[in-house]
Motif scaffolding. Sequence first.
Motif, PDB file in Angstrom:
ATOM      1  N   PRO A 179      41.014  28.472  37.508  1.00 43.56           N
ATOM      2  CA  PRO A 179      41.267  27.804  38.782  1.00 43.56           C
ATOM      3  C   PRO A 179      41.292  28.835  39.916  1.00 43.56           C
ATOM      4  CG  PRO A 179      42.800  27.040  37.101  1.00 43.56           C
ATOM      5  CD  PRO A 179      42.073  28.216  36.517  1.00 43.56           C
ATOM      6  N   PRO A 180      40.792  28.487  41.098  1.00 43.04           N
ATOM      7  CA  PRO A 180      40.687  29.458  42.200  1.00 43.04           C
ATOM      8  C   PRO A 180      42.002  30.142  42.554  1.00 43.04           C
ATOM      9  CG  PRO A 180      39.452  27.483  42.713  1.00 43.04           C
ATOM     10  CD  PRO A 180      40.217  27.183  41.453  1.00 43.04           C
ATOM     11  N   ASP A 181      43.117  29.390  42.560  1.00 40.32           N
ATOM     12  CA  ASP A 181      44.389  29.987  42.941  1.00 40.32           C
ATOM     13  C   ASP A 181      44.870  30.993  41.895  1.00 40.32           C
ATOM     14  OD1 ASP A 181      44.614  27.840  41.232  1.00 40.32           O
ATOM     15  OD2 ASP A 181      46.572  27.216  41.953  1.00 40.32           O
ATOM     16  N   ASP A 182      44.676  30.668  40.605  1.00 45.20           N
ATOM     17  CA  ASP A 182      45.075  31.602  39.545  1.00 45.20           C
ATOM     18  C   ASP A 182      44.187  32.841  39.534  1.00 45.20           C
ATOM     19  OD1 ASP A 182      47.186  30.012  38.502  1.00 45.20           O
ATOM     20  OD2 ASP A 182      45.715  28.742  37.517  1.00 45.20           O
ATOM     21  N   ARG A 183      42.914  32.649  39.814  1.00 45.73           N
ATOM     22  CA  ARG A 183      41.999  33.787  39.866  1.00 45.73           C
ATOM     23  C   ARG A 183      42.349  34.706  41.035  1.00 45.73           C
ATOM     24  NH1 ARG A 183      36.588  31.479  39.779  1.00 45.73           N
ATOM     25  NH2 ARG A 183      36.956  31.075  41.989  1.00 45.73           N
ATOM     26  N   THR A 184      42.712  34.123  42.169  1.00 46.48           N
ATOM     27  CA  THR A 184      43.117  34.929  43.325  1.00 46.48           C
ATOM     28  C   THR A 184      44.368  35.729  43.016  1.00 46.48           C
ATOM     29  OG1 THR A 184      42.194  33.275  44.829  1.00 46.48           O
ATOM     30  CG2 THR A 184      43.743  34.852  45.766  1.00 46.48           C
ATOM     31  N   SER A 185      45.329  35.097  42.346  1.00 50.28           N
ATOM     32  CA  SER A 185      46.559  35.797  41.959  1.00 50.28           C
ATOM     33  C   SER A 185      46.256  36.959  41.024  1.00 50.28           C
ATOM     34  CB  SER A 185      47.517  34.809  41.291  1.00 50.28           C
ATOM     35  OG  SER A 185      48.686  35.452  40.840  1.00 50.28           O
ATOM     36  N   PHE A 186      45.333  36.747  40.098  1.00 48.46           N
ATOM     37  CA  PHE A 186      44.944  37.805  39.160  1.00 48.46           C
ATOM     38  C   PHE A 186      44.248  38.954  39.878  1.00 48.46           C
ATOM     39  CE2 PHE A 186      41.617  39.340  36.100  1.00 48.46           C
ATOM     40  CZ  PHE A 186      42.486  40.091  35.308  1.00 48.46           C
ATOM     41  N   PHE A 187      43.299  38.634  40.762  1.00 57.72           N
ATOM     42  CA  PHE A 187      42.590  39.667  41.520  1.00 57.72           C
ATOM     43  C   PHE A 187      43.543  40.470  42.409  1.00 57.72           C
ATOM     44  CE2 PHE A 187      38.140  37.509  41.504  1.00 57.72           C
ATOM     45  CZ  PHE A 187      37.945  37.977  40.216  1.00 57.72           C
ATOM     46  N   SER A 188      44.583  39.808  42.906  1.00 55.43           N
ATOM     47  CA  SER A 188      45.524  40.483  43.812  1.00 55.43           C
ATOM     48  C   SER A 188      46.284  41.601  43.110  1.00 55.43           C
ATOM     49  CB  SER A 188      46.517  39.469  44.387  1.00 55.43           C
ATOM     50  OG  SER A 188      45.855  38.471  45.127  1.00 55.43           O
ATOM     51  N   GLU A 189      46.396  41.513  41.790  1.00 59.43           N
ATOM     52  CA  GLU A 189      47.122  42.526  41.029  1.00 59.43           C
ATOM     53  C   GLU A 189      46.239  43.725  40.659  1.00 59.43           C
ATOM     54  OE1 GLU A 189      50.257  42.487  40.360  1.00 59.43           O
ATOM     55  OE2 GLU A 189      50.820  40.436  40.884  1.00 59.43           O
ATOM     56  N   LEU A 190      44.924  43.557  40.764  1.00 63.37           N
ATOM     57  CA  LEU A 190      43.998  44.601  40.341  1.00 63.37           C
ATOM     58  C   LEU A 190      43.680  45.570  41.471  1.00 63.37           C
ATOM     59  CD1 LEU A 190      41.486  42.328  38.400  1.00 63.37           C
ATOM     60  CD2 LEU A 190      43.138  43.897  37.370  1.00 63.37           C
ATOM     61  N   LYS A 191      43.185  46.731  41.103  1.00 65.79           N
ATOM     62  CA  LYS A 191      42.738  47.709  42.094  1.00 65.79           C
ATOM     63  C   LYS A 191      41.424  47.249  42.713  1.00 65.79           C
ATOM     64  CE  LYS A 191      44.968  51.619  39.789  1.00 65.79           C
ATOM     65  NZ  LYS A 191      44.772  52.945  39.156  1.00 65.79           N
ATOM     66  N   GLY A 192      41.162  47.745  43.933  1.00 71.73           N
ATOM     67  CA  GLY A 192      40.006  47.289  44.695  1.00 71.73           C
ATOM     68  C   GLY A 192      38.678  47.490  43.994  1.00 71.73           C
ATOM     69  N   ASP A 193      38.500  48.643  43.357  1.00 72.75           N
ATOM     70  CA  ASP A 193      37.220  48.910  42.700  1.00 72.75           C
ATOM     71  C   ASP A 193      37.004  47.998  41.492  1.00 72.75           C
ATOM     72  OD1 ASP A 193      39.345  50.125  41.427  1.00 72.75           O
ATOM     73  OD2 ASP A 193      38.141  51.774  40.622  1.00 72.75           O
ATOM     74  N   VAL A 194      38.092  47.647  40.799  1.00 72.35           N
ATOM     75  CA  VAL A 194      37.990  46.730  39.664  1.00 72.35           C
ATOM     76  C   VAL A 194      37.623  45.330  40.144  1.00 72.35           C
ATOM     77  CG1 VAL A 194      39.209  45.700  37.711  1.00 72.35           C
ATOM     78  CG2 VAL A 194      39.657  48.077  38.353  1.00 72.35           C
ATOM     79  N   VAL A 195      38.239  44.895  41.240  1.00 73.11           N
ATOM     80  CA  VAL A 195      37.943  43.572  41.797  1.00 73.11           C
ATOM     81  C   VAL A 195      36.470  43.470  42.190  1.00 73.11           C
ATOM     82  CG1 VAL A 195      38.449  41.972  43.682  1.00 73.11           C
ATOM     83  CG2 VAL A 195      40.316  43.228  42.606  1.00 73.11           C
ATOM     84  N   LYS A 196      35.947  44.531  42.784  1.00 75.90           N
ATOM     85  CA  LYS A 196      34.530  44.525  43.192  1.00 75.90           C
ATOM     86  C   LYS A 196      33.608  44.321  41.990  1.00 75.90           C
ATOM     87  CE  LYS A 196      35.191  47.501  47.233  1.00 75.90           C
ATOM     88  NZ  LYS A 196      34.898  48.830  47.835  1.00 75.90           N
ATOM     89  N   ARG A 197      33.936  44.963  40.869  1.00 79.14           N
ATOM     90  CA  ARG A 197      33.099  44.832  39.673  1.00 79.14           C
ATOM     91  C   ARG A 197      33.207  43.430  39.079  1.00 79.14           C
ATOM     92  NH1 ARG A 197      35.299  49.985  38.266  1.00 79.14           N
ATOM     93  NH2 ARG A 197      36.519  48.998  36.600  1.00 79.14           N
ATOM     94  N   LEU A 198      34.401  42.842  39.155  1.00 82.96           N
ATOM     95  CA  LEU A 198      34.594  41.514  38.565  1.00 82.96           C
ATOM     96  C   LEU A 198      33.995  40.409  39.425  1.00 82.96           C
ATOM     97  CD1 LEU A 198      38.259  41.773  37.217  1.00 82.96           C
ATOM     98  CD2 LEU A 198      36.121  42.021  35.946  1.00 82.96           C
ATOM     99  N   ILE A 199      34.046  40.570  40.733  1.00 86.18           N
ATOM    100  CA  ILE A 199      33.508  39.543  41.629  1.00 86.18           C
ATOM    101  C   ILE A 199      32.006  39.376  41.431  1.00 86.18           C
ATOM    102  CG2 ILE A 199      32.953  39.146  44.069  1.00 86.18           C
ATOM    103  CD1 ILE A 199      35.762  39.770  44.785  1.00 86.18           C
TER     104      ILE A 199
END
Length: 264
Positions: free
Chosen positions: A30-50
């Motif tokens: 779900p978008p809200d849960d995914r946003t919460s998960f991404f918020s905990e990760l480092k920026g470079d990791v988020v870029k790779r996952l997006i």
Amino acid sequence: MFRILDFPTQERILKKLPASLIRELLNEMPPDDRTSFFSELKGDVVKRLIILLTPEERKEALSLLGYPEDSVGRLMTPDYITVKEHWTMPRVLDHIRRYGSASETIDVLYVIDSDGKLVDDVKIKDILLAEPDTKVEDLIDNRLISLHADDPQEEAVTIFRMNNRVALPVVDEQDIMLGIVTIDDILWVANEEYTEDMQRMGGTEALDEPYLDVSIWHLVKKRAGWLIVLFLGQLLTFNVLQAYEAKFTTILVLFDACNHVQRW
């Protein structure tokens, strides 16, 4: 199941999964849960996952991550059902059948105008009990409660506590509807706030990760300040008690004497 796990467990699982399963997992969250998960990760990791998200999901994720941290915008989901004021009940029910499965909740429907501005919300109970020729505008009671995307999450918790709602709409400065926040996300925020408050009352600061995963330096940094404050407070209390010890002893002696005289 992944969505309800704590973040360190999610992170460990993610490191063990192949890219194909990570792609499937992230796109199904779900978008809200995914946003919460991404918020905990480092920026470079988020870029790779997006990059693993579909174009539609990627646009949605970037939009939600664009809101300030700890704001209502980070909690909302764009999966909801809207209706128009002039719709009759059969049309509303057909609309629910078509799009309801993709919605976070169908307990509440949101009435918008032609410009996308939020007018009011209507409970599904009222829809089901209304006569077929009833229009949505006939069910509007003008008791709308909404949140703003930039509001602090703590403010949203307070509003939910004061109102018996399973979900609340989120709007921008022009009252354009952006999404909804559901009670399960608010309960999660409230639980985190309560945990942090209890930790501070106990003289510690929240670690935001499992105790055994924290480095010694980080642990000292989090704990040292509170321990110093507690030590100074204890020292002050001890000095005050020592300074007034003689007076306390005198008061106790006089109190005992008065009791003896009274009994005599």
